[in-house]
Design an enzyme around this catalytic site. Structure first.
Site, mmCIF file in Angstrom:
data_model
loop_
_atom_site.group_PDB
_atom_site.id
_atom_site.type_symbol
_atom_site.label_atom_id
_atom_site.label_comp_id
_atom_site.label_asym_id
_atom_site.label_seq_id
_atom_site.Cartn_x
_atom_site.Cartn_y
_atom_site.Cartn_z
ATOM 1 N N ALA A 192 0.856 -1.191 0.000
ATOM 2 C CA ALA A 192 0.000 0.000 0.000
ATOM 3 C C ALA A 192 0.888 1.235 0.000
ATOM 4 C CB ALA A 192 -0.899 -0.021 1.230
ATOM 5 N N GLU A 214 -2.166 -9.295 -1.329
ATOM 6 C CA GLU A 214 -3.629 -9.407 -1.238
ATOM 7 C C GLU A 214 -4.285 -9.225 -2.609
ATOM 8 O OE1 GLU A 214 -4.846 -7.874 3.133
ATOM 9 O OE2 GLU A 214 -3.585 -6.487 2.006
#
Length: 676
Positions: A65, A107
């Site tokens: 992220a 993810e």
């Protein structure tokens, strides 16, 4: 998609290739997430598209992220929503992975229906190292795909696995050629485009494994001590084995939010950014021309000199190592080989790499052999006269432009530099022991150290995989200077009624790997001792005079068994009692809080003085020194960050209560309600 979007799309027959180009690490920023969402809209609205291939340009797949967004208002689509949309997508999505698929990147791969990767790729969820957990389904999908034991390793410990391991575990469906990822991924996409049902990780069941969870907790109890995030990751993995996906994702989200606003995650994120900031040198242009370092000289083949040499040899930089006697030289080089061979036995090096490192080492008894070195590091006895003599010789031997460095822990770099005719080429490189393992390097800038010398040393630190911090010249620089008040107060506490074990326990409970007296026993009680057994002026003198030099002698502040396990020593209690009587020190009930105030608040106070004097560039640099050099718990962010969480006003009051002079900068910030 706009021209400025980091996401582009391109048709190849029935396949929509979606490419992310968001350098340097394809972080999953809001623009990337939006681009992927729009690409899915495009694929959804076109019946001619049978599958989506998600690939990244540049050095890596999505490496996580964008953590700069953590403290900003959230921007949709959020990562969990994007991953859920991908998983539920009606056409197959193939993730083509190279580089590192970390955190949100892993993810995103889990939300895809198929995964193909080059053998050198790595997969991981390192969020735990920022006091967090993978919050876009990582704790729920990993156990469903790879089982509980591996999911625990990946989430609660945060260490990545290789693509080969990922393939064996079922996380990767196929391995591509190292140089043919796009072509192999396209072939794979065409192969699975019509395959039904589409495999969705969230639709799988995670098998409960209570024994694996209990074993994992027991095995890692010491590692996880005091930390919130590992326990939260374990709870979420366990939840995946008993809750349907939607409920598991909610459980994960709740746990993520709790961690996100915890003091521990704030501290860990602070250290993450502080480490990156530490490499920046105030007042020096980032594009300054650096000096070339092709060969390094090391004077001294003892434990420190050998460890320093290994840093450069491991980075492929040849080293000339000098000793005064053949026996010491042979012993030192033998130890370097032994260390490398031990690393090879653990599978972290190949035999060929061991031989390459040893082949780049030139042992010699002649200082003159350092004449072709670009950097020479002195690692001799910690004595000013000895060091000045060495630098005087180096001044005549070293070639023009060579950098001359002292590995001193305390001594004045300016005085050392003055023993040469080239003080601009001299600086301190304070390695921490064992030098081949400890990550911290204090780079000490003398008054006359040239800017390009300092910048070269900081750049070189990265090459040898050290975390470097710039320090100014003062006794003990940053780390040891702050250690002095801590050790002094710890000794005074013994005189006033505390035991070594009591003081150490408070520090260990705080999160330190060991307390002041355990550390003294490990380092050696005799370090810096005057060596006169008849001159006994302190508790330490008394211990050293009796040969209680610490773990290496089986006795120090503690007694040690054959396995170096400590126990409280009746003899040490006698020595302390004897000194108490002689000194007339007043005894009183010592609380844990008093120990914290006198040993840790005093460190913060010293840190404030260091900052005010300009001996550290910034407060966060002090935190980096203590986290990477002295075992300060990262989840408490370093002493200056922790001071802010503790409250500067509370620290000032604690110092005053115990009779300390409060540093003006600390008082000023406390009065203004500021932090460091």
């Amino acid at each position: 998609m706009t021209d400025t979007s980091p996401i582009s799309t391109q048709r190849d027959g029935d396949i929509l290739i979606v490419t992310s180009d968001n350098p340097p690490v394809n972080a999953l920023s809001a623009a990337v997430r939006t681009g992927i969402w729009q690409a899915l809209d495009e694929a959804e609205g076109d019946d001619g598209i049978k599958a989506v291939l998600l690939i990244c340009a540049g050095k890596t797949w999505f490496a996580g992220a964008d953590i700069t967004e953590f403290t900003k208002p959230p921007v949709e689509p959020l990562l969990p929503a994007m991953v859920e949309r991908m998983e539920g997508f009606a056409k197959p999505i193939i993730a083509a992975v190279h580089g590192t698929a970390l955190g949100g990147g892993c993810e995103t791969a889990l939300g895809s229906h198929y995964r193909i990767a080059v053998p050198s790729a790595k997969f991981g969820t390192p969020e735990v190292k920022l006091g967090l957990l993978p919050g876009a389904g990582g704790t729920q999908r990993l156990p469903r795909l790879v089982g509980v034991p591996l999911a625990l390793e990946m989430t609660a410990k945060g260490d990545p696995i290789s693509a080969k391991q990922a393939h064996e575990a079922g996380l990767v469906d196929r391995l591509a050629g190292e140089d043919s990822l796009k072509a192999d991924a396209l072939a794979f996409a065409n192969e699975v485009a019509a395959a039904r049902p589409i495999p969705r990780v969230g639709e799988k069941d995670a098998t409960a494994d209570a024994k694996a969870i209990e074993d994992f907790k027991a095995k890692n109890a010491k590692r996880f001590r005091g930390q919130l995030a590992p326990a939260a990751n374990i709870d979420c993995v366990e939840a995946a084995t008993r809750l349907p996906l939607a409920e598991g994702l909610q459980f994960e989200r709740d746990a993520f939010m709790k961690l996100m606003f915890s003091p521990q995650s704030a501290a860990l994120r602070h250290i993450f950014f502080a480490e990156r900031k530490a490499s920046k040198i105030d007042g020096i242009a980032p594009d300054i021309k650096l000096r070339k370092i092709k060969r390094v000289g090391v004077i001294g083949a003892g434990t420190m000199g050998g460890g320093i040499s290994m840093n450069f040899l491991s980075a492929g930089i040849p080293v000339t190592i000098v000793e005064m006697k053949q026996e010491a030289l042979d012993h030192g080089t033998g130890l370097i080989r032994k260390n490398y061979e031990a690393t090879a036995k653990k599978g972290r090096m190949t035999e060929a790499q061991v031989e390459a490192a040893m082949g780049a080492l030139t042992p010699t008894l002649k200082m003159e052999d350092l004449s072709d070195c670009d950097l020479i590091i002195e690692a001799v006895f910690e004595n000013m006269d000895v060091k000045k003599e060495v630098f005087g010789k180096l001044d005549k031997i070293a070639k023009p432009g060579a950098i001359l460095a002292s590995n001193t822990s305390y001594l004045d770099i300016n005085e050392i530099a003055a023993s040469t005719s080239r003080p601009q080429d001299v600086l301190g490189l304070h390695f921490f022991s064992p030098a081949n393992i400890m990550k911290l390097l204090e780079v000490v800038r003398g008054d006359k150290t040239a800017n390009d010398v300092l910048a070269t040393a900081m750049a070189l630190a990265k090459t040898i995989r050290k975390v470097a911090v710039v320090a100014g010249v003062c006794y003990g620089f940053i780390g040891n200077r702050m250690l002095i008040p801590r050790q002094m107060e710890a000794m005074k506490l013994l005189m006033e009624g505390a035991t070594p074990a009591r003081v150490d326990k408070v520090h260990v409970d705080f999160g330190m790997p060991m307390g002041p007296f355990q550390m003294s026993d490990l380092a050696g009680v005799d370090i810096g001792w005057h060596r006169d057994p008849n001159r006994i002026e302190s508790i330490r003198d008394a211990l050293a005079a009796e040969g209680r030099w610490g773990q290496k002698k089986g006795a120090g502040f503690y007694d040690y068994d054959a396995n170096r396990q400590p126990s409280e020593s009746p003899r040490v209690a006698e020595i302390i009692e004897d000194f108490r009587k002689k000194s007339g020190a007043e005894q009183h009930e010592i609380t844990d809080q008093e120990i914290i105030e006198r040993t840790l608040y005093t460190m913060v106070n010293e840190g404030a003085k260091i900052l005010a004097e300009g001996k550290a560039q910034r407060a966060s640099d002090i935190d980096v020194v203590w986290v990477y050099g002295y075992g300060w718990p990262p989840y408490k962010g370093g002493p200056m960050f922790w001071a802010g969480q503790e409250g500067l006003k509370k620290i000032v009051e604690g110092l005053e209560k115990n009779g300390f002079d409060v540093a003006p900068l600390l008082r000023e910030k406390a009065d203004k309600g500021e932090t460091f």
